[in-house]
Scaffold this active site. Structure first.
Site, PDB file in Angstrom:
ATOM      1  N   ASP A  18       0.860  -1.179   0.000  1.00 35.84           N
ATOM      2  CA  ASP A  18       0.000   0.000   0.000  1.00 35.84           C
ATOM      3  C   ASP A  18       0.908   1.245   0.000  1.00 35.84           C
ATOM      4  O   ASP A  18       2.130   1.151   0.118  1.00 35.84           O
ATOM      5  CB  ASP A  18      -0.943  -0.028   1.212  1.00 35.84           C
ATOM      6  N   GLU A  22     -10.795   6.616   4.541  1.00 34.67           N
ATOM      7  CA  GLU A  22      -9.775   6.011   5.407  1.00 34.67           C
ATOM      8  C   GLU A  22      -9.862   6.532   6.842  1.00 34.67           C
ATOM      9  O   GLU A  22     -10.948   6.668   7.397  1.00 34.67           O
ATOM     10  CB  GLU A  22      -8.392   6.196   4.770  1.00 34.67           C
TER      11      GLU A  22
END
Ligand SMILES: *[C@@H]1O[C@H](CO)[C@@H](O)[C@H](O)[C@H]1NC(C)=O
Ligand SMILES: *[C@@H]1O[C@H](CO)[C@@H](O)[C@H](O)[C@H]1NC(C)=O
Ligand SMILES: *[C@@H]1O[C@H](CO)[C@@H](O)[C@H](O)[C@H]1NC(C)=O
Ligand SMILES: *[C@@H]1O[C@H](CO)[C@@H](O)[C@H](O)[C@H]1NC(C)=O
Ligand SMILES: *[C@@H]1O[C@H](CO)[C@@H](O)[C@H](O)[C@H]1NC(C)=O
Ligand SMILES: *[C@@H]1O[C@H](CO)[C@@H](O)[C@H](O)[C@H]1NC(C)=O
Length: 629
Positions: A309, A515
Site C-alpha cells: 500500500d 480512510e
C-alpha cells in the site's frame, strides 16, 4: 580448405548478430508468438540489478516524468487519491500524461513498458465526468453479482478511455465494525457476500480461459484492466474499527472470515494483490512472510504480483519511516513484489540495492518479484500495446454506463420502514400531489451523495465537482409536472406546518470521508441532519433517506418517521433513488450489514451471541412497482 562451410557461415552470422544494433536483433521477449514463460526467461537474462529493482518501484505521477522513468527504469506509476494531471482534466489530457511517462520507459535499453495504476473503486472516481457507481456497501445490498460484473466491465472501459490499464480494486475487505472509516469500501460483514461480489474481477479483467491454471493472472485484452484484490488480509477486522490497526483473531477465524474473498479472487485470475496496512495479532501485514509468501504465494499458488500500500513499507515501523532501510528489508523479504513508494524512489532504490549487494536479500527474491511483474505485463499485452490513443475517450461517463449505475442505485436501496403501525405503507410515493417538501443536507449535493474517493481522496462538497444527478433533481424530473416541489435544506417546523405539504422527503447523512478520517466512535450523522428529521417529521408525513457509508445512529428517530430508506453512497446517478421512491421500480435491496441500536453494542455481526439489532443483517422490505400514476 573449408571442411564444414555451414558451421563457418553460422559462426560468422552469430558474430554479426551479437554485434548488430539492437533494432536489427531478434529479441525473443518482444515476440508475442513466444510463450510467456520463454519471454520472461529471455528478458530476465538480459536485465541488470538496476533494471530489476526499477521494475519493483512504483512512483506517484507528481514525481514522475519521462526522464525519471528512463533514468531509474521505473516499472510503474500511480495516481494517489485526487492526483490528476489538471483540475477537470479531459481524457485526452490523461492519455497524453500516461503516454509521456510510457515513452520514457520505452526509450530505455530494454524498452520494458511501465504499468499505470489508479484507485478506480466506484467507477473511475478520480476523473472528472466519469460515471460514479455506488460504493461497495451499496453493491453488497443489491445481492446481484451479475450486475457487479457489468459495473466492472464499464469501469474498465472508462479507465481505458484515459489510457490507464490497471486499477487498485476491488476492496474485498470484510468490515466487521462500522466504526472503521473504510467500511463503505467493504461489500458486507458476511464473507459469503464478499465472495460473490468478486465477480467484479472478471468484469474488470475479462473471463479467464477454461484451461487456465489456478493463480495465473489474466487480463483479456485492451478493453480490460488489471485488477487488485485488497487489502491482504484482515483489514476489516481491526480493534474497534481503527484504520490500519491490529486484527486480533485466530488463524481459523482469519481463514473463515477474512480470507475467503481471496480464494475467489485468485480463482478468477486476479492480477495483483495489495497488502494491508493493518497487523494480524500484532505483526504488520507488510512484514508477514508466512501470510504473503507462505500462504498467498505458496499455498494459494497466486502467480500475479503483490503490491504494497501507499508508503506501506514506511509504516512497518512506528512512527512511520523510523528505519526505512530495515522496513525495505522486511517488506521485500516478506514477499512484496512492487512497492508503492510513492515519492522518495531514490531512497527506496538505494536501500534495496544495498540489501541485495550485502546479501541480505537473495537475488532469487528479486527475480521472483520481477518475474511476477513481467508476467502481468506480458499477459495483458502491455509490450504490444504500451501506448493509448484517443479512440475510446467517448466511453468516459457514457450514457450506457450511467444507466448501469442507475440500475445499481435502484437495487442497492434498502427499505427499513414503510408506514407506522396500522398505517398504510407510505411508499411508493404518489407522483401527483399538490405540493411536496424536499429537505436535508444530502438532497441536492453530489459530493455528499458520492462520498469519499470522488474527484478528491476525501470527496467533495457541492455540485460543481463532476457530472451527475442529485436526488432533488431526480425527484423534480420524476413527479407529475403539476406537482410543486419545494426545496429547503433545513426548514424549521413552523415553515413545515404552515405549508400544506402532501408529504416530505428528507435526505440526510454522513459527510464524505475516506480512510482514517472516517473512523468514528459515535457513528452520528452530520448536523443539522437530526434536527432536519425532527423539524420535518414532526410536522408532516415523511420518508427519510439516509446517505451513509454504514449503519449510523438512527434508532431514537425511527418512530417519528413514516418510512426509512438506507441509500448508502449511491454515486452520481441520483435518478435511481427517485425511480424506486415513486414506484417505477420496487424496493429489492437487502441490508449487507447489521444495523445496531446503539454504538455500545459494537462490534455486532450476524451470528454473534449478543445479537440484538435494530434491523438485522439481510433485512429489507419490498414494494412492487406501481404503474398507477
Ligand atoms: C492501534 O491503535 C492504538 C490507539 O491509537 C495505537 O496505540 C496502536 O499502536 C495501534 N496499533 C497498531 C498495530 O497500529
Ligand atoms: C535499522 O534497523 C537495523 C536492523 O534492525 C539496525 O541494524 C539499524 O541500526 C537500525 N537503524 C537505525 C537508524 O535505527
Ligand atoms: C529522500 O530520502 C533521503 C534520505 O532519507 C533524503 O535525504 C531526501 O531528502 C529525500 N528526498 C525527498 C524528495 O523527500
Ligand atoms: C537508505 O537510503 C538513504 C537515502 O539514499 C541513505 O541515506 C541510507 O544510508 C540508506 N541506507 C542503507 C542501509 O542503504
Ligand atoms: C466549486 O465551487 C466552490 C465554491 O463556489 C469553489 O470554491 C470550488 O473551487 C469549485 N470547485 C470546482 C472543482 O470547480
Ligand atoms: C463523532 O465523532 C466524529 C469523528 O470522531 C467527531 O468529528 C464528531 O464531533 C463526533 N460527534 C459527536 C456528536 O460527538
Amino acid at each position: 580448405m573449408v571442411k564444414y562451410p555451414i558451421y563457418w557461415v553460422a559462426i560468422l552470422l552469430s558474430i554479426c548478430y551479437s554485434t548488430s544494433i539492437a533494432n536489427a536483433e531478434y529479441l525473443k521477449y518482444k515476440d508475442p508468438k513466444q510463450p510467456i514463460n520463454a519471454r520472461i526467461r529471455d528478458l530476465m537474462s538480459r536485465m541488470t540489478l538496476e533494471e530489476k529493482i526499477g521494475q519493483m518501484t512504483q512512483i506517484e505521477r507528481s514525481v514522475a516524468s519521462g526522464d525519471v522513468m528512463n533514468k531509474y527504469f521505473i516499472g510503474s506509476v500511480l495516481s494517489g487519491g485526487g492526483s490528476v494531471p489538471a483540475a477537470k482534466a479531459s481524457p485526452e489530457a490523461w492519455i497524453s500524461m500516461v503516454n509521456e511517462f510510457q515513452q520514457g520507459s520505452l526509450s530505455t535499453r530494454l524498452g520494458i513498458p511501465m504499468i499505470y495504476g489508479i484507485d478506480a473503486v466506484h467507477g473511475h472516481n478520480n476523473v472528472y465526468k466519469a460515471t460514479i457507481f455506488p460504493h461497495n456497501v451499496g453493491l453488497g445490498a443489491t445481492r446481484d453479482p451479475e450486475l457487479v460484473k457489468r459495473i466492472g466491465a464499464a469501469t474498465a472501459l472508462e479507465v481505458r478511455a484515459t489510457g490507464i490499464p490497471y486499477v487498485f480494486a476491488p476492496c474485498i475487505a470484510v468490515c466487521r465494525d462500522p466504526r472503521w472509516g473504510r467500511c463503505y469500501e467493504s461489500y458486507s460483514e458476511d464473507p459469503k457476500i464478499v465472495q460473490e461480489m468478486t465477480q467484479i474481477i472478471p468484469g474488470l479483467q475479462g473471463d479467464i480461459p477454461h484451461n487456465s491454471r489456478k493463480g495465473v493472472p489474466f487480463v483479456g485484452g485492451q478493453n480490460k484492466v488489471a485488477a487488485c484484490a485488497k487489502h491482504y488480509v484482515g483489514d476489516g477486522g481491526t480493534t474497534t474499527g481503527i484504520n490500519e490497526n491490529n486484527t486480533v483473531i485466530d488463524f481459523h477465524g482469519l481463514l473463515t472470515t477474512h480470507m475467503p474473498g481471496y480464494y475467489n479472487a485468485i480463482i478468477n485470475g486476479v492480477s495483483t494483490v495489495m497488502v494491508s496496512y493493518s497487523s494480524w495479532n500484532g505483526v504488520k501485514m507488510h512484514a508477514n512472510y508466512n501470510l504473503i509468501t507462505g500462504f498467498l504465494k505458496n499455498t494459494l499458488k497466486f502467480r500475479g504480483f503483490v503490491i504494497s500500500d501507499w508508503q506501506g513499507l514506511d509504516r512497518i515501523t512506528s512512527p512511520p519511516h523510523a528505519n526505512y532501510s530495515m522496513s525495505v528489508l522486511e517488506g521485500i523479504h516478506a514477499g512484496i513484489d512492487m512497492v508503492m513508494v510513492p515519492y522518495n524512489y531514490t531512497e527506496f532504490i538505494s536501500n534495496l540495492t544495498s540489501h541485495v549487494k550485502d546479501n541480505h536479500i537473495p537475488m532469487s527474491r528479486i527475480d521472483d518479484a520481477v518475474q511476477r511483474i513481467l508476467r502481468v505485463k506480458f499477459q495483458m499485452g502491455l509490450f504490444e500495446h504500451p501506448l493509448a490513443d484517443n479512440s475510446q475517450v467517448h466511453q468516459l461517463g457514457s450514457q450506457e454506463h450511467r444507466e448501469i449505475a442507475r440500475e445499481a442505485v435502484r437495487k442497492s436501496l434498502v427499505l427499513l420502514k414503510n408506514g407506522k403501525a396500522a398505517e398504510k405503507p407510505m411508499l411508493p410515493l404518489p407522483k401527483k400531489a399538490p405540493k411536496i417538501l424536499v429537505a436535508g443536507s444530502h438532497a441536492d449535493n453530489l459530493g455528499n451523495q458520492c462520498g469519499g474517493w470522488t474527484i478528491e481522496w476525501q470527496g467533495l462538497d457541492g455540485n460543481n465537482l463532476t457530472q451527475g444527478t442529485t436526488i432533488l433533481k431526480a425527484i423534480k424530473k420524476t413527479v407529475d409536472p403539476k406537482t410543486e416541489v419545494v426545496y429547503q435544506e433545513n426548514p424549521d417546523s413552523n415553515f413545515v406546518k404552515s405549508n400544506k405539504f402532501s408529504y416530505a422527503i428528507v435526505v440526510v447523512g454522513e459527510r464524505p470521508y475516506a480512510e482514517t478520517f472516517g473512523d468514528s466512535l459515535n457513528l452520528t450523522i452530520a448536523e443539522p441532519g437530526y434536527s432536519t428529521i425532527k423539524n420535518v417529521c414532526g410536522a408532516v408525513k415523511c420518508v427519510v433517506v439516509v446517505i451513509s457509508g454504514r449503519p449510523v445512529v438512527i434508532e431514537p428517530y425511527v418512530s417519528k418517521m413514516n418510512a426509512l430508506v438506507a441509500a448508502w453512497l449511491p454515486g452520481s446517478e441520483g435518478q435511481g433513488v427517485a425511480d424506486v421512491l415513486f414506484g417505477d421500480y420496487g424496493f429489492t435491496g437487502k441490508s449487507p450489514r447489521t444495523w445496531f441500536k446503539t454504538v455500545d453494542q459494537l462490534p455486532m455481526n450476524v451470528g454473534d451471541p449478543h445479537y440484538d439489532p435494530l434491523f438485522p443483517f439481510g433485512f429489507g422490505l419490498t414494494t412492487k412497482p406501481s404503474k398507477d400514476y
